[in-house]
Design a protein around this motif. Structure first.
Motif, short mmCIF file in Angstrom:
data_model
loop_
_atom_site.label_atom_id
_atom_site.label_comp_id
_atom_site.label_asym_id
_atom_site.label_seq_id
_atom_site.Cartn_x
_atom_site.Cartn_y
_atom_site.Cartn_z
N ARG A 377 61.89 -17.78 -17.72
CA ARG A 377 62.73 -17.16 -16.32
C ARG A 377 62.50 -18.19 -15.91
N TYR A 378 63.71 -18.27 -15.22
CA TYR A 378 63.92 -19.53 -13.93
C TYR A 378 64.96 -18.91 -12.94
N ASP A 379 65.53 -19.30 -12.34
CA ASP A 379 65.66 -19.02 -11.17
C ASP A 379 66.45 -19.64 -10.20
N PHE A 380 67.96 -19.75 -10.19
CA PHE A 380 68.46 -21.04 -9.47
C PHE A 380 67.81 -21.23 -7.90
N ALA A 381 67.53 -19.73 -7.31
CA ALA A 381 67.08 -20.29 -5.74
C ALA A 381 66.21 -21.60 -5.73
N GLU A 382 65.61 -21.85 -6.81
CA GLU A 382 63.99 -22.61 -6.86
C GLU A 382 64.54 -23.81 -7.64
N ASP A 383 65.98 -23.77 -6.98
CA ASP A 383 66.62 -25.48 -8.29
C ASP A 383 66.82 -26.33 -7.21
N ALA A 384 66.59 -27.16 -7.29
CA ALA A 384 66.78 -28.31 -6.61
C ALA A 384 68.82 -28.85 -6.21
N ARG A 385 69.38 -28.97 -8.02
CA ARG A 385 70.50 -28.90 -7.68
C ARG A 385 71.48 -27.83 -7.12
N ALA A 386 70.47 -26.87 -7.04
CA ALA A 386 71.16 -25.24 -6.88
C ALA A 386 71.62 -25.43 -5.36
N GLN A 387 70.20 -25.68 -5.03
CA GLN A 387 70.03 -25.80 -3.37
C GLN A 387 71.52 -26.89 -2.77
N ILE A 388 71.54 -28.19 -3.79
CA ILE A 388 72.57 -29.29 -3.06
C ILE A 388 73.43 -28.20 -2.90
N LEU A 389 73.39 -27.80 -3.75
CA LEU A 389 75.19 -27.55 -4.19
C LEU A 389 75.05 -25.88 -2.57
N GLU A 390 74.51 -25.49 -2.51
CA GLU A 390 73.95 -23.83 -2.11
C GLU A 390 75.44 -22.97 -2.89
N ARG A 391 74.32 -22.82 -4.29
CA ARG A 391 74.91 -22.19 -5.48
C ARG A 391 73.65 -21.86 -5.65
N THR A 392 72.93 -20.91 -5.46
CA THR A 392 71.52 -20.67 -5.30
C THR A 392 71.27 -18.99 -6.64
N GLU A 393 72.89 -18.27 -7.17
CA GLU A 393 72.89 -17.07 -6.92
C GLU A 393 72.17 -17.72 -9.02
N GLY A 394 71.82 -16.77 -9.84
CA GLY A 394 71.84 -16.34 -11.16
C GLY A 394 70.66 -17.13 -11.53
N GLY A 395 70.74 -17.49 -12.60
CA GLY A 395 69.41 -18.78 -13.30
C GLY A 395 69.35 -18.31 -14.85
N ILE A 396 68.62 -18.74 -15.34
CA ILE A 396 68.00 -18.82 -16.80
C ILE A 396 67.06 -18.37 -17.38
N ARG A 397 68.08 -17.55 -18.81
CA ARG A 397 67.31 -16.74 -19.20
C ARG A 397 66.92 -17.19 -20.94
N LEU A 398 65.23 -17.53 -21.33
CA LEU A 398 65.04 -18.21 -22.56
C LEU A 398 64.81 -17.02 -23.05
N PHE A 399 65.11 -16.55 -24.34
CA PHE A 399 64.38 -14.83 -25.59
C PHE A 399 64.02 -15.97 -26.42
#
Ligand code: ADP
Length: 459
Positions: A377-399
């Protein structure tokens, strides 16, 4: 009767990559398409024009978000100018394709409609009469078309064709758009027009939009959509009528008769394969989803291949391109199935705002097959680019497979979903494991860092 080495029925993504490969190998090739241009429905009324409109919606949304973060100025859509931009992109790409075609000597693109006369003979109806071809090889790549359900008044609805074709029918932003159908075309269009300022009501027959997509991903996506998109599920549309405002849609929901008025109605209940005349008569099997093919994309006749939307396997442009090349390789191999299309690792992106993308096996498919998965799991809430864009919803899931942590699939919801899913798909198709992903130095500060971090979340 003219003789050709290869005739393609259609000139879209399922046809032209093979046409070019074989022409370059010295074969004589004729592509037939009623549009008289290359690229099929993708460029004419699909992926390209819809994404041209989407990018405008993305910019508009970003500009609004940054109105109090240093960006000011007009935040209004000029629909006519945006359409002109979309049309210009289509025109530019048609020119580019014409130049590509002119550069290869042994290909001819014939404007017309093809039909089978026999397994080796195809007749083409053109504006100036009929031409007949004896074909050593045939690629059936006639694609798909908008499905119009037998609902009274269905002819009063627009389709994606009317919104996205060059010089489209819809030239101004409607105040209230009613969308019938919650597939990717209906939902994407709903979110673009909502971002431009329209009110949208989307009527979906089933209990979930994006039927076929993992319900857990859909459940995360829908609350993030523009609140101007109202989704009604469990709706059975019974009629569409002309009204003073524009259109009235009558439907049954939860046992009650209800109705809605809007300026226009978009019918988006799906697409179905286009089966050229004569296909069944010459012994090619057509199933529920489309033309039936074997692993090497051959039909019952080894010299007739069916690529792209017409076989209904994975009706996406990039899947069609790969299939076309598989057919070309197998033709060059003497109609031996030497190359195969990998239908299990085709990245799919729903280009809503925000986008959702997936590839390979996701949890609901795994559950259906009784497979266990390990999730990174990785949530965009902690992502630098997402924070810069003010788009912190969602994230990445790898199965991953529990045994050996081989990557089986993944999904991305939110920023850069359409890009990230390509990298995830490439990793899954290449048999990489969580260890491989974890030790790769993904570039900082891009959202791709989240792929490595999702893998490392397991260790
Ligand atoms: P794909 O991506 O699977 O190639 P497209 O739908 O993008 O599919 O392209 C298919 C093309 O085939 C379209 O341009 C369509 O007009 C064309 N086509 C459909 N039926 C015929 C036919 N009978 N003869 C020639 N071309 C056809």
């Amino acid at each position: 009767m003219q003789s050709v080495d290869l005739l393609t029925i259609g000139a879209g993504g399922g046809a032209y990559p093979a046409a070019f490969r074989l022409a370059k190998a010295g074969r004589s090739v004729v592509m037939v398409d009623p549009k008289g241009v290359m690229s099929g429905n993708c460029l004419y009324e699909g992926c390209i024009p819809s994404k041209a409109m989407r990018e405008t919606a993305v910019m508009l949304q970003s500009q609004r978000r940054f109105a109090t973060r240093g960006l000011s100025g007009s935040m209004r859509i000029d629909y006519a100018q945006m359409i002109a931009h979309k049309d210009a992109i289509q025109a530019r790409r048609y020119q580019q394709h014409a130049a590509e075609l002119a550069a290869v000597p042994n290909i001819r693109l014939l404007q017309g409609v093809a039909r089978f006369l026999s397994p080796h003979e195809v007749a083409v109806t053109t504006a100036t009469g009929e031409q007949c071809f004896h074909c050593a090889q045939i690629i059936l790549a006639s694609g798909s078309e908008v499905f119009a359900p037998p609902i009274p008044g269905a002819h009063l609805c627009l389709s994606s064709h009317d919104l996205y074709k060059p010089d489209p029918t819809l030239k101004k932003l409607p105040g209230h758009l009613i969308v019938i159908g919650g597939g990717y075309i209906g939902l994407e269009t709903a979110t673009f027009l909502a971002a431009f300022g329209a009110q949208v009501t989307l009527l979906q027959r089933g209990e979930q939009v994006l039927d076929g997509m993992d319900p857990a991903l859909v459940a995360q996506l829908t609350p993030l959509l523009d609140p101007r998109v109202r989704i009604l599920t469990g709706v059975d549309v019974t009629a569409v009528e002309a009204s003073r405002r524009g259109r009235r849609v009558r439907y049954r929901r939860k046992g009650k008769n209800e109705q809605l008025e809007g300026d226009i109605v978009l019918m988006a209940v799906g697409r179905r394969p286009v089966i050229p005349a004569g296909t069944v008569e010459i012994g090619i099997a057509v199933g529920k989803k489309g033309v039936e093919v074997g692993a090497g994309l051959q039909t019952a006749h080894p010299h007739i291949y069916a690529c792209g939307d017409v076989n209904g396997r994975v009706p996406l442009f990039h899947a069609a391109v790969r299939q076309s090349l598989v057919a070309a390789h197998n033709i060059l191999g003497g109609n031996q199935p030497l190359d195969y299309a990998d239908f299990s690792h085709v990245p799919t992106t729903i280009f809503t705002l925000p986008a959702a993308a997936y590839v390979g096996i996701t949890p609901d498919q795994a559950a259906a097959r009784g497979m266990a998965l390990v999730t990174g799991r990785y949530d965009f809430a902690e992502d630098a680019r997402a924070q810069i864009l003010e788009r912190t919803e969602g994230g990445i899931r790898l199965f991953f497979a529990p045994d050996g942590l081989r990557l089986l699939g993944g999904w991305v919801l939110g920023i850069d979903a359409g890009h990230l899913i390509g990298q995830i798909g490439m990793a899954a198709a290449s048999g990489l494991t969580a260890y491989d992903l974890a030790r790769f130095a993904d570039q900082h500060p891009t959202s791709a860092e989240g792929i490595g971090k999702a893998a490392r979340s397991l260790f």
